[in-house]
Write a protein that holds these residues in place. Structure first.
Motif, short mmCIF file in Angstrom:
data_model
loop_
_atom_site.label_atom_id
_atom_site.label_comp_id
_atom_site.label_asym_id
_atom_site.label_seq_id
_atom_site.Cartn_x
_atom_site.Cartn_y
_atom_site.Cartn_z
N ALA A 102 6.11 -10.11 2.93
CA ALA A 102 5.20 -9.71 1.66
C ALA A 102 3.96 -10.64 1.81
CB ALA A 102 5.98 -10.27 0.40
N THR A 103 4.15 -11.44 2.14
CA THR A 103 2.77 -12.46 2.62
C THR A 103 1.82 -11.69 3.53
OG1 THR A 103 3.61 -14.59 1.81
CG2 THR A 103 1.70 -14.55 3.28
N LEU A 104 2.43 -11.37 4.77
CA LEU A 104 1.70 -10.76 5.70
C LEU A 104 1.19 -9.39 5.34
CD1 LEU A 104 3.94 -11.58 8.97
CD2 LEU A 104 1.87 -12.73 8.31
N TYR A 105 1.75 -8.84 4.35
CA TYR A 105 1.31 -7.55 3.89
C TYR A 105 0.22 -7.47 3.05
CZ TYR A 105 1.67 -2.94 1.57
OH TYR A 105 1.51 -1.61 1.05
N LEU A 106 0.46 -8.68 1.88
CA LEU A 106 -0.56 -8.45 0.96
C LEU A 106 -1.80 -9.40 1.06
CD1 LEU A 106 2.05 -9.24 -1.74
CD2 LEU A 106 0.72 -7.25 -1.73
N ARG A 107 -1.61 -10.24 1.93
CA ARG A 107 -2.68 -11.42 2.00
C ARG A 107 -3.81 -11.04 2.70
NH1 ARG A 107 0.13 -17.14 2.00
NH2 ARG A 107 -2.01 -17.78 2.44
N VAL A 108 -4.06 -9.89 3.79
CA VAL A 108 -4.97 -9.93 4.69
C VAL A 108 -6.00 -9.08 4.02
CG1 VAL A 108 -3.35 -9.58 6.59
CG2 VAL A 108 -3.87 -7.58 5.09
N ASP A 184 -4.62 -10.30 13.41
CA ASP A 184 -5.15 -10.59 11.98
C ASP A 184 -4.69 -9.76 10.90
OD1 ASP A 184 -6.66 -8.48 12.60
OD2 ASP A 184 -8.67 -9.65 12.59
N LYS A 185 -3.67 -8.70 11.35
CA LYS A 185 -3.25 -7.62 10.53
C LYS A 185 -2.03 -7.41 11.16
CE LYS A 185 -4.20 -3.06 8.30
NZ LYS A 185 -5.07 -2.12 8.56
N PRO A 186 -0.85 -8.29 11.18
CA PRO A 186 0.58 -8.37 11.72
C PRO A 186 1.73 -7.41 11.38
CG PRO A 186 0.28 -10.32 10.72
CD PRO A 186 -1.03 -9.64 10.40
N PHE A 187 1.47 -7.13 10.07
CA PHE A 187 2.14 -5.99 9.39
C PHE A 187 1.98 -4.72 9.80
CE2 PHE A 187 4.28 -3.78 5.89
CZ PHE A 187 5.46 -4.50 5.70
N ILE A 188 2.73 -4.04 10.30
CA ILE A 188 2.43 -2.74 11.11
C ILE A 188 3.41 -1.51 10.37
CG2 ILE A 188 2.32 -1.30 13.14
CD1 ILE A 188 1.74 -3.93 14.63
N MET A 189 3.02 -0.61 9.89
CA MET A 189 3.57 0.43 9.64
C MET A 189 3.32 1.76 10.19
SD MET A 189 4.42 0.67 5.44
CE MET A 189 2.51 0.90 4.68
N SER A 190 4.38 2.44 10.61
CA SER A 190 4.27 3.68 11.51
C SER A 190 5.03 4.78 11.00
CB SER A 190 4.23 3.45 12.94
OG SER A 190 5.58 2.83 13.38
N HIS A 191 4.82 6.01 11.20
CA HIS A 191 5.39 7.18 10.86
C HIS A 191 5.21 8.35 12.01
CE1 HIS A 191 6.46 10.59 8.25
NE2 HIS A 191 7.00 9.76 7.41
N PRO A 192 6.25 9.10 12.29
CA PRO A 192 6.11 10.06 13.38
C PRO A 192 5.48 11.31 13.08
CG PRO A 192 8.34 10.24 11.87
CD PRO A 192 7.70 8.90 11.62
N ARG A 193 4.86 11.12 11.72
CA ARG A 193 3.98 12.28 11.41
C ARG A 193 2.39 11.63 11.09
NH1 ARG A 193 7.66 14.28 8.01
NH2 ARG A 193 6.51 14.16 6.25
N GLY A 194 2.43 10.45 11.24
CA GLY A 194 1.23 9.60 10.78
C GLY A 194 -0.10 10.23 11.73
N VAL A 211 6.92 -6.07 12.85
CA VAL A 211 6.32 -7.14 12.54
C VAL A 211 6.68 -8.27 13.49
CG1 VAL A 211 5.61 -9.20 10.82
CG2 VAL A 211 6.18 -6.89 10.10
N PRO A 212 5.73 -8.89 14.30
CA PRO A 212 6.21 -9.95 15.32
C PRO A 212 6.44 -11.18 14.35
CG PRO A 212 3.75 -9.52 15.20
CD PRO A 212 4.29 -8.80 14.24
N ILE A 213 7.44 -11.63 14.51
CA ILE A 213 7.75 -12.99 13.83
C ILE A 213 7.29 -14.31 14.47
CG2 ILE A 213 9.57 -14.56 12.62
CD1 ILE A 213 8.97 -11.65 11.27
N THR A 214 7.61 -14.31 15.62
CA THR A 214 7.06 -15.40 16.79
C THR A 214 6.71 -14.69 18.10
OG1 THR A 214 9.19 -15.98 17.90
CG2 THR A 214 8.54 -17.05 15.92
N SER A 215 6.46 -15.28 19.15
CA SER A 215 6.09 -14.92 20.44
C SER A 215 7.39 -14.18 21.10
CB SER A 215 5.26 -15.82 21.20
OG SER A 215 6.08 -16.73 21.50
#
Length: 285
Positions: A102-108, A184-194, A211-215
């Protein structure tokens, strides 16, 4: 002692998981997406803006302090568990991982811009109309950065509730020579019809959250039921995740190494050197 003017919109406790050393002062590469030269930096200096959380309040740093004292210790627990055990947290501890997402999604900054866009447009329309007619409540359409930050805070619980209803996989990078990057925007949403003109959100069917959590760890989430648990990250998944992060970054992506895995249009994996900006020999899965 100077005031705390530099505020992190991506937490340092998250960023340090992508460094060489695992500390706030540990180095990693910042790679500008505008093709400027990469440069060394560290979590203390990355993903921060001056007065990003400063609000109109007798304690102008109340929001910055809230994130630092209430949110980030919980986020650190989730990251620490994954580092220690290389698996998803137990059910009773998943709330900390959900809070990280939620933090990575909202705070950027890009999310704040999305919040501001309709407010700004409404204000522009009212300003334009007021040139021809008297609008008695015109001031009610004004807004400030404080209003935007209040909206972000109100959304934390809503977004956490939404994310808690998804199905999760954790993919662990076992090869010591391979790493996941972040941005600097690590929360990624994708969709097959995107694509251009296609809009989707957290509850849209068939979205995939990555979302990458660590390396060394990639989190995948979907609304539709999938086999949950922990898996070995394939080179294809590492390359695809890194490619998504590069393409979705606002200004920078971050890597602990100069060589990173990417994929081409055919989802074939190859190595890319961030210093030379050149592809290296292909690598098999």
């Amino acid at each position: 002692m100077g005031r705390k003017a530099k505020h992190h919109y991506i937490p340092k406790c998250y960023l340090k998981g992508f460094t060489n050393g695992g500390e706030n002062s540990s180095p990693f590469w910042a790679v500008p997406i505008n093709n400027d030269n990469p440069f060394p930096t560290n979590p203390n200096d990355a993903c921060a803006q001056r007065d990003y959380y400063t609000v109109n309040h007798k304690n102008s740093f109340i929001v910055e302090n809230f994130y630092a004292e209430e949110i980030e210790p919980k986020i650190s627990k989730a990251i620490g568990y994954i580092n220690a055990h290389s698996c998803l947290p137990p059910k009773e501890e998943m709330r900390h991982l959900i809070l990280l997402l939620a933090t990575l999604y909202l705070r950027v900054p890009s999310h704040r811009e999305n919040l501001e866009m309709p407010m700004r447009r409404t204000k522009e329309i009212v300003e334009s109309m007021s040139q021809d007619i008297n609008i008695s409540n015109k001031n009610e359409f004004d807004y400030s950065k404080t209003d935007l930050i209040k909206t972000e805070l109100r959304l934390i619980d809503t977004v956490q509730e939404c994310l808690s209803n998804k199905f999760y996989q954790l993919h662990i990078v076992e090869d010591e020579s391979l790493n996941v990057i972040t941005s600097d925007k690590p929360f990624i949403m994708s969709h097959p019809r995107g694509g251009k003109g296609f809009y989707f959100g957290l509850n849209t069917s068939n979205i995939e959250i990555c979302v990458p959590i660590t390396s060394k760890a990639i989190l995948i989430a979907r609304n539709e039921k999938i086999k949950e648990g922990t898996f070995k990250a394939t080179k294809e998944l590492i390359g695809l995740t890194n490619t998504k992060l590069v393409l979705s970054a606002s200004r920078f992506f971050y890597s602990k190494t100069e060589d990173i895995l990417l994929v081409d249009d055919d989802i074939s994996v190859y190595k890319h050197n961030i210093s030379t900006n050149k592809a290296m020999h292909p690598t098999s899965g």
